[in-house]
Write an enzyme that holds these catalytic residues in place. Structure first.
Site, PDB file in Angstrom:
ATOM      1  N   ARG A   1      11.179   3.840   3.535  1.00  0.00           N
ATOM      2  CA  ARG A   1      10.780   2.870   4.574  1.00  0.00           C
ATOM      3  C   ARG A   1      12.024   2.078   4.947  1.00  0.00           C
ATOM      4  NH1 ARG A   1       5.683  -1.157   4.698  1.00  0.00           N
ATOM      5  NH2 ARG A   1       4.708   0.828   5.238  1.00  0.00           N
TER       6      ARG A   1
ATOM      7  N   ARG B   1       0.793  -1.218   0.000  1.00  0.00           N
ATOM      8  CA  ARG B   1       0.000   0.000   0.000  1.00  0.00           C
ATOM      9  C   ARG B   1       0.836   1.285   0.000  1.00  0.00           C
ATOM     10  NH1 ARG B   1      -2.857  -3.962   1.615  1.00  0.00           N
ATOM     11  NH2 ARG B   1      -0.873  -4.509   2.558  1.00  0.00           N
ATOM     12  N   THR B   2       1.757   1.379   0.964  1.00  0.00           N
ATOM     13  CA  THR B   2       2.482   2.648   1.106  1.00  0.00           C
ATOM     14  C   THR B   2       3.298   2.913  -0.152  1.00  0.00           C
ATOM     15  OG1 THR B   2       2.635   2.104   3.442  1.00  0.00           O
ATOM     16  CG2 THR B   2       3.941   3.968   2.683  1.00  0.00           C
TER      17      THR B   2
ATOM     18  N   LYS C   1      25.844  -4.145  -2.066  1.00  0.00           N
ATOM     19  CA  LYS C   1      27.311  -4.053  -2.118  1.00  0.00           C
ATOM     20  C   LYS C   1      27.859  -3.356  -0.874  1.00  0.00           C
ATOM     21  CE  LYS C   1      26.840  -3.198  -7.063  1.00  0.00           C
ATOM     22  NZ  LYS C   1      26.924  -2.081  -8.008  1.00  0.00           N
TER      23      LYS C   1
ATOM     24  N   HIS D   1       4.890   5.746  11.646  1.00  0.00           N
ATOM     25  CA  HIS D   1       4.388   5.630  10.274  1.00  0.00           C
ATOM     26  C   HIS D   1       3.464   6.836  10.082  1.00  0.00           C
ATOM     27  CE1 HIS D   1       3.250   4.042   6.530  1.00  0.00           C
ATOM     28  NE2 HIS D   1       2.862   2.830   6.853  1.00  0.00           N
TER      29      HIS D   1
HETATM   30  N1   CP Z   1      -0.427  -0.098   5.884  1.00  0.00           N
HETATM   31  C1   CP Z   1       0.782  -0.308   5.327  1.00  0.00           C
HETATM   32  O1   CP Z   1       1.794   0.326   5.676  1.00  0.00           O
HETATM   33  O2   CP Z   1       0.781  -1.272   4.356  1.00  0.00           O
HETATM   34  P1   CP Z   1       2.041  -1.722   3.514  1.00  0.00           P
HETATM   35  O3   CP Z   1       3.000  -2.396   4.498  1.00  0.00           O
HETATM   36  O4   CP Z   1       1.537  -2.655   2.470  1.00  0.00           O
HETATM   37  O5   CP Z   1       2.706  -0.500   2.961  1.00  0.00           O
END
Ligand code: CP
Length: 323
Positions: A122, A72-73, A101, A150
Site C-alpha cells: 500500500r 483491514r487490508t 533513511k 484498490h
Molecule cells: N477498506 C480498507 O482498505 O480499510 P483499511 O484502510 O483499514 O485497510
C-alpha cells in the site's frame, strides 16, 4: 504479463491464470477470472469455518509493506497467510524501516523479495504498485495506491454482493459520498461494468466520480444517474455503497468541513429502502453510517470486511500456484 518466480513449480500447480502474476488493477479481471476467484474464496470461507486453518502455503512468506495506515487490508492479508500456513514479514510502520533513511521504493522491494515469495504494497502515490512490480521478480499485490485503485477491496466488495444477493446482473447500485478520492468506488465501478447493472452516483459536486471512470461506464453502455440527493434514490436501489469523505486527501479543511457530514445513513433513511437491499462500506466509517443501522440485517459492512480475508486467501493461493 510475464510469470514471475514463486519458487519451484508446485506439484498441484494448475494454470489458473494467476500463477506468478502481479495483481495491480481490476482491469486484469474478466468474468471468468472473477468467477474463479469467487469460487476459491467461497472454499476458503468453508475451510475457515470448518477447520480454521490449513497448510496450503506452508513454507511461503509474505512481505506486507504499508506506507499508509490500514487496519483491514493489512491485517486480513496477514491473517490470510497465517491461516494458510504461511508466514509474514509485517512492515506496517515504514518510519521504523530504512525508508526513513531515504531508501527508494525499488530498493525496498528488491530487499523484501530476497526474503519473501509474494509482496503486498500500500502506497500513497497513484501508480506506485505498478512501478514496484516492474522491479519485483516475485508477484506483487496492490493494496491501494493513493486515489488510484484498490483491486482486492473491489474483489471483496463484489464477492459480498454475490454472496449476499446471489447475483450481480440486473442490480441497481448506488455509490454515495466521496466518489472523487474514494479509490474503492473507482475500482468497484470498473469491475461492475462486466455485469448488467445500473449505476447511481450520489455525491456533492466537488466529490463527483472522476470523468475517466464515468467514461468507462459510458463506453460499456451502462445506464447511470448522477445526483446529490440520496433520498431521491434510496427506495429504488439494491446496493447502497457508502464511502467516507477522505479528510487526508483535502488541502483546504474548510472545504472538507462543508461536505463531511452531507450523507448519513440512519434508521430513517433505511426505513425508505427496499427490504432486500444491502448497505456496504469499505470501512473505516466516521459519521456516514449511524451505529443504530449495524443491527439491521441489511447492513453488510461487517460481512464485507470478513469476506476480505477469504478473497485475499484465494488471491495468495492463486498467485503462488496453490489454488
Ligand atoms: N477498506 C480498507 O482498505 O480499510 P483499511 O484502510 O483499514 O485497510
Amino acid at each position: 504479463m510475464a510469470t514471475k518466480r514463486v519458487g519451484n513449480l508446485p506439484a498441484d500447480y494448475a494454470n489458473n491464470g494467476f500463477y506468478g502474476q502481479d495483481i495491480l488493477s481490476v482491469n486484469q479481471f474478466d468474468k471468468g477470472k472473477l468467477d474463479y476467484i469467487f469460487r476459491v474464496a467461497h472454499e476458503m470461507r468453508v475451510l475457515v469455518e470448518r477447520f480454521g486453518s490449513a497448510d496450503l502455503l506452508q513454507g511461503k512468506i509474505l512481505a506486507n509493506l504499508f506506507y499508509e495506515p490500514s487496519t483491514r487490508t493489512s491485517s486480513s492479508f496477514m491473517a490470510s497467510m497465517l491461516r494458510l500456513g504461511g508466514q509474514v514479514i509485517p512492515i506496517n510502520n515504514v518510519q521504523y524501516s530504512s525508508v526513513t533513511k531515504g531508501e527508494s521504493l525499488p530498493d525496498t522491494i528488491r530487499t523484501l523479495e530476497s526474503y519473501a515469495d509474494v509482496i503486498v504494497l500500500r502506497h500513497p502515490e497513484v501508480g506506485a504498485a505498478a512501478t514496484a512490480a516492474r522491479y519485483a521478480q516475485k508477484p506483487l499485490i496492490n493494496a491501494g495506491d493513493g486515489v488510484g485503485e484498490h483491486p482486492t477491496q473491489a474483489l471483496l466488495d463484489l464477492f459480498t454482493i454475490v454472496e449476499d444477493l446471489g447475483k450481480v446482473d440486473t442490480l441497481k447500485i448506488a455509490m454515495v459520498g466521496d466518489l472523487k478520492y474514494g479509490r474503492t468506488v473507482h475500482s468497484l465501478t470498473k469491475l461492475l461494468v462486466n455485469y448488467d447493472v445500473e449505476f447511481v452516483f450520489v455525491s456533492p459536486d466537488i466529490l463527483a466520480m472522476p470523468d475517466d471512470v464515468l467514461e468507462v461506464v459510458r463506453e460499456r453502455g451502462h445506464k447511470f444517474r448522477v445526483t446529490q440527493d440520496v433520498h431521491e434514490v434510496i427506495g429504488d436501489v439494491d446496493v447502497l455503497y457508502v464511502t467516507r469523505v477522505q479528510k487526508e486527501r483535502f488541502s483546504d479543511m474548510a472545504q472538507y468541513d462543508r461536505v463531511r457530514d452531507q450523507y448519513v445513513v440512519d434508521e430513517a433513511l433505511m426505513a425508505k429502502a427496499k427490504r432486500e437491499m444491502i448497505v456496504m462500506h469499505p470501512l473505516p466509517r466516521v459519521n456516514e453510517i449511524s451505529y443504530a443501522v449495524d443491527e439491521d440485517p441489511r447492513a453488510a459492512y461487517f460481512r464485507q470486511m470478513r469476506n476480505g480475508m477469504y478473497i485475499r486467501m484465494a488471491l495468495l493461493a492463486a498467485v503462488l500456484g496453490k489454488a
